[in-house]
Design a protein around this motif. Sequence first.
Motif, PDB file in Angstrom:
ATOM      1  N   ALA A 139       0.993  -1.214   0.048  1.00  0.00           N
ATOM      2  CA  ALA A 139       0.131  -0.026   0.065  1.00  0.00           C
ATOM      3  C   ALA A 139       0.793   1.263   0.055  1.00  0.00           C
ATOM      4  O   ALA A 139       1.798   1.414   0.818  1.00  0.00           O
ATOM      5  N   VAL A 140       0.475   2.196  -0.874  1.00  0.00           N
ATOM      6  CA  VAL A 140       1.387   3.454  -1.034  1.00  0.00           C
ATOM      7  C   VAL A 140       0.149   4.638  -0.976  1.00  0.00           C
ATOM      8  O   VAL A 140      -0.750   4.659  -1.573  1.00  0.00           O
ATOM      9  N   ARG A 141       0.442   5.697  -0.096  1.00  0.00           N
ATOM     10  CA  ARG A 141      -0.482   6.893  -0.235  1.00  0.00           C
ATOM     11  C   ARG A 141       0.696   7.918  -0.403  1.00  0.00           C
ATOM     12  O   ARG A 141       1.472   8.198   0.679  1.00  0.00           O
TER      13      ARG A 141
ATOM     14  N   LEU B 125     -11.249   5.713   3.750  1.00  0.00           N
ATOM     15  CA  LEU B 125     -11.524   7.383   3.704  1.00  0.00           C
ATOM     16  C   LEU B 125     -10.726   7.883   2.360  1.00  0.00           C
ATOM     17  O   LEU B 125     -11.476   8.790   1.767  1.00  0.00           O
ATOM     18  N   TYR B 126      -9.916   7.244   1.885  1.00  0.00           N
ATOM     19  CA  TYR B 126      -9.447   7.576   0.345  1.00  0.00           C
ATOM     20  C   TYR B 126      -8.649   6.187  -0.196  1.00  0.00           C
ATOM     21  O   TYR B 126      -8.148   5.265   0.759  1.00  0.00           O
ATOM     22  N   PRO B 127      -8.385   5.995  -1.182  1.00  0.00           N
ATOM     23  CA  PRO B 127      -7.951   4.711  -1.750  1.00  0.00           C
ATOM     24  C   PRO B 127      -6.487   4.652  -1.809  1.00  0.00           C
ATOM     25  O   PRO B 127      -5.577   5.947  -1.854  1.00  0.00           O
ATOM     26  N   PRO B 128      -5.679   3.696  -1.842  1.00  0.00           N
ATOM     27  CA  PRO B 128      -4.153   3.699  -2.010  1.00  0.00           C
ATOM     28  C   PRO B 128      -3.689   4.108  -3.495  1.00  0.00           C
ATOM     29  O   PRO B 128      -4.607   3.791  -4.415  1.00  0.00           O
ATOM     30  N   ASP B 129      -2.796   5.011  -3.712  1.00  0.00           N
ATOM     31  CA  ASP B 129      -2.466   5.278  -4.767  1.00  0.00           C
ATOM     32  C   ASP B 129      -1.812   4.030  -5.383  1.00  0.00           C
ATOM     33  O   ASP B 129      -1.595   3.902  -6.724  1.00  0.00           O
TER      34      ASP B 129
END
Length: 320
Positions: free
Chosen positions: A14-16, A57-61
């Motif tokens: 996972a990356v954000r 709350l937001y998707p991973p990049d």
Amino acid sequence: MTENEDTAVSFTGAVRTYGSVRAVDGVDLRIGRGETVALLGRNGAGKSTTIGLLLGLYPPDAGRVELFGTEPERAVRAGRVGAMLQDARPVPRVTVGELVGFVASRYPGPMPVPRALELAGIAALAGRRVDRLSGGQVQRVRFAVALAGDPSLLVLDEPTAALDVEARHVFWEAMRGYARRGHTVVFSTHYLEEADDFADRIVVMDRGRIVADGTGEELRRAAGGSLVTVSLAGRDPDGLALLPGVRSLEVHGDRARLRTDDSDATVVALAELGAIRGLEVAPASLDDAFLALTSPPGDDGPAGHRAPAPLDHSPTAKAS
């Protein structure tokens, strides 16, 4: 059980990112059903972003995040997740009982409201307006709201930040009872003793990556199981870093502190050098382990400090 049936939380690469900042940088993490896991890290380590990804709350990049084998949004909509976040604000002109009752009504199999209030330690506040409560009381209301749906996974972001010592004790007693019923709990905290006392595993984050994963005792051993301190008495400390078992060296005035994997071997080597004046040997604390694990690259810390060698990650948590 299959892996999905046995896994509550799954991060895979996972990356954000936020601009040029990789707030979460290739995290792999598995949390089994029924586990209580603490997230530790300095401010900006990536804990809150990790929780945001976990809650959908937001998707991973890049990479994947799953709860119970599905997307976080679906697990949340199905009522399987309860959350207590730092930035939640009191709802004006509603009572505690009304608020918790409303939230409970949105879940398919909610916890009885009196039970949620009792677990949160606020049964006596049911008729009080939420916007007229103290900061510590509001924090406990947030806990009751997180419990309202009787979720399988409870996610808590700094849950005891506004609580006094007595309220923190009551909170963790409630948490123990909730976890014993087979629920999965993930919480972030700045209180290292809370992580040590109440978590089955401690996951340490630094600069968006997981740098260690294990029990408090395992983290202490991984970061150097013991601290050996001696008086230098004018001796050059440089050679001490090369002694058997030594992972790092700190010099404070006329005293050298050696973090070591093998205190017996280190003490024997010091004795052979005639360097045991003012000798002290003590186990490393979780604070010591945390500081060693999260030392920034190239940061020598206190005078003479040498950062420990990088840790091998456990099979359940690693950075890609």
